[in-house]
Design an enzyme around this catalytic site. Structure first.
Site, short mmCIF file in Angstrom:
data_model
loop_
_atom_site.label_atom_id
_atom_site.label_comp_id
_atom_site.label_asym_id
_atom_site.label_seq_id
_atom_site.Cartn_x
_atom_site.Cartn_y
_atom_site.Cartn_z
N HIS A 196 5.67 12.24 -21.19
CA HIS A 196 6.15 13.35 -22.02
C HIS A 196 7.66 13.25 -22.17
O HIS A 196 8.41 13.68 -21.30
CB HIS A 196 5.78 14.69 -21.38
CG HIS A 196 4.31 14.96 -21.41
ND1 HIS A 196 3.69 15.48 -22.53
CD2 HIS A 196 3.35 14.75 -20.49
CE1 HIS A 196 2.39 15.59 -22.29
NE2 HIS A 196 2.16 15.16 -21.05
N GLU B 290 9.52 14.92 -24.06
CA GLU B 290 10.13 16.24 -24.25
C GLU B 290 10.45 16.95 -22.95
O GLU B 290 11.22 17.90 -22.95
CB GLU B 290 9.21 17.11 -25.13
CG GLU B 290 7.91 17.54 -24.49
CD GLU B 290 6.79 16.51 -24.53
OE1 GLU B 290 5.68 16.85 -24.09
OE2 GLU B 290 7.03 15.38 -24.98
N CYS C 243 1.53 10.97 -25.17
CA CYS C 243 0.42 11.43 -24.33
C CYS C 243 -0.91 11.25 -25.05
O CYS C 243 -1.28 10.13 -25.38
CB CYS C 243 0.66 12.86 -23.85
SG CYS C 243 -0.41 13.28 -22.45
#
Length: 195
Positions: free
Chosen positions: A177, A179, A77
């Site tokens: 992202h 995650e 990001c």
């Protein structure tokens, strides 16, 4: 293996920690230069605004440390965007690891900015995407992105085609992202830790 998450003035770090916890990877969260330099793997994540974040990196000297690292480094990001040469977000000079400028998404009818939500990536050419199915969906939240360039190893289409992932030497980056991108994001993070 020593994995460091770089501590700096950007949000979303807790979700990266949770993702590493899920795959059983230990980590250190630090801004200590010697800890960062001695790591086997370095993760440079975050959510934030380019100029404020770059100013913080300069203040603590990480703008010089990060480009000098020799081990695998993974930016996500805002981390990816700051690894580029320049960002149109407040006309920000960045670190220049990737020789490409970050552009604001063009305003087009029916296209909302920020680009927010699940979208598919394609044209993979990275060790990070090993085992990732074709046209996999990942989660984005951003208004700026680098265009497709010589460093692009995965792309995405939203108003225009842009770089979803970049790679140069020991530097890897993803605009999305990992995650919070489910199994696909977990696979990408596991692949990074295996490099």
């Amino acid at each position: 293996m020593k994995t460091v998450i770089i501590k700096y003035n950007a949000g979303n770090v807790q979700s990266v920690m949770y993702a590493l916890d899920r795959i059983g990877a230990g980590y250190i969260y630090t801004d200590d230069v010697e800890e960062i330099r001695s790591a086997d793997k370095v993760i440079f994540p975050g959510v934030g605004e380019a100029s404020t974040t770059m100013n913080y990196l300069r203040k603590v000297g990480l703008d010089k440390v990060i480009p000098s690292l020799k081990q695998p480094v993974f930016g996500t990001c805002i981390g990816m965007q700051l690894m580029c040469r320049f960002s149109e977000e407040n006309n920000t000079e960045c670190m220049g690891i990737f020789d490409v400028d970050v552009k604001r998404f063009p305003a087009e009818a029916g296209m909302k900015v920020p680009h927010m939500g699940w979208n598919n990536i394609s044209n993979y050419a990275s060790p990070l995407t090993y085992g990732v199915p074709d046209n996999a969906y990942v989660y984005f939240v951003h208004s700026f992105a680098p265009p497709v360039c010589d460093y692009t190893v995965a792309s995405c289409q939203y108003a225009t085609s842009f770089s979803a992932m970049l790679h140069r030497d020991n530097f890897y980056a993803a605009q999305f992202h990992c995650e919070i991108s489910g199994d696909v994001g977990q696979q990408i993070m596991e692949n990074f830790l295996k490099i």
